[in-house]
Scaffold this motif. Structure first.
Motif, short mmCIF file in Angstrom:
data_model
loop_
_atom_site.label_atom_id
_atom_site.label_comp_id
_atom_site.label_asym_id
_atom_site.label_seq_id
_atom_site.Cartn_x
_atom_site.Cartn_y
_atom_site.Cartn_z
N THR A 85 6.92 15.22 -12.29
CA THR A 85 7.89 14.86 -11.26
C THR A 85 7.14 14.48 -9.98
N SER A 86 7.82 13.76 -9.11
CA SER A 86 7.17 13.35 -7.86
C SER A 86 7.11 14.51 -6.87
N VAL A 87 6.22 14.39 -5.91
CA VAL A 87 6.08 15.41 -4.86
C VAL A 87 7.40 15.54 -4.11
N ARG A 88 7.97 14.42 -3.75
CA ARG A 88 9.22 14.42 -2.98
C ARG A 88 10.35 15.12 -3.74
N LYS A 89 10.49 14.80 -5.04
CA LYS A 89 11.56 15.40 -5.83
C LYS A 89 11.31 16.90 -6.02
N TYR A 90 10.06 17.28 -6.24
CA TYR A 90 9.75 18.70 -6.40
C TYR A 90 10.10 19.47 -5.12
N ALA A 91 9.68 18.95 -3.98
CA ALA A 91 9.97 19.61 -2.70
C ALA A 91 11.47 19.68 -2.44
N LYS A 92 12.17 18.61 -2.75
CA LYS A 92 13.63 18.57 -2.56
C LYS A 92 14.30 19.63 -3.44
N ASN A 93 13.87 19.73 -4.69
CA ASN A 93 14.46 20.72 -5.60
C ASN A 93 14.18 22.14 -5.13
N LYS A 94 13.00 22.38 -4.58
CA LYS A 94 12.69 23.70 -4.05
C LYS A 94 13.58 24.04 -2.85
N ARG A 95 13.80 23.05 -1.98
CA ARG A 95 14.68 23.28 -0.83
C ARG A 95 16.11 23.57 -1.30
N LEU A 96 16.56 22.83 -2.29
CA LEU A 96 17.92 23.05 -2.81
C LEU A 96 18.03 24.40 -3.52
N ALA A 97 16.97 24.83 -4.18
CA ALA A 97 16.97 26.16 -4.80
C ALA A 97 17.07 27.24 -3.73
N PHE A 98 16.37 27.04 -2.62
CA PHE A 98 16.46 27.97 -1.49
C PHE A 98 17.90 28.00 -0.97
N ALA A 99 18.51 26.83 -0.84
CA ALA A 99 19.90 26.74 -0.37
C ALA A 99 20.84 27.47 -1.33
#
Length: 151
Positions: A85-99
């Motif tokens: 997966t891309s860096v951007r998508k990975y970071a986005k998914n981590k932020r959404l998991a935090f949310a």
């Protein structure tokens, strides 16, 4: 007269213990990491995992901070090759998991959680959240609220 019958097989339904199990399952399905993870990609992944959800640093800034001697383009390519997966998508998914964890654990308004993880507009946050978890933030909170354990 035809004597063949149709046999119905009951679908397998898995109940998850809690919202963390649900979030981990969704994120894992979105990011199928290979076994040959490059050390630089692993270092970047660890950096993303350990920083606050609201941090939105550029890849160039992150590379400088963690001491990766690679170009932005090479870093993106290494990460994508290693993790799938891309860096951007990975970071986005981590932020959404935090949310998702915030929605489950707190009564904070959705707008506040969205701002906390770097979204300027609640609608954009809701769209991204629903795209990943197949539930709106409100639906997620209803299903996975503090006192509910139903999947």
């Amino acid at each position: 007269m035809d004597t063949r019958s149709i046999t119905y097989k009951r679908p397998l339904v898995r109940l998850l213990d809690n919202s963390d199990a649900f979030v981990r399952r969704v994120i894992r399905e979105e990011c199928n990491a290979s076994t040959n993870v490059d050390w630089r990609a692993e270092k970047l992944k660890d950096f993303i995992d350990s920083h606050s959800a609201g941090d939105r640093l550029s890849i160039e800034e992150v590379c400088k901070e963690i001491g990766l001697p690679t170009s932005v383009r090479q870093t993106r390519r290494l990460f994508k090759t290693s993790t799938g997966t891309s860096v951007r998508k990975y970071a986005k998914n981590k932020r959404l998991a935090f949310a998702a964890r915030q929605l489950q654990a707190t009564g904070a308004p959705i707008k506040v959680i969205a701002l906390e993880i770097g979204y300027r507009r609640t609608a954009e946050f809701t769209r991204s959240f629903k795209e990943l978890f197949r539930l709106s933030p409100t639906e997620f909170r209803t299903v996975w609220g503090k006192n509910k354990r139903v999947a």
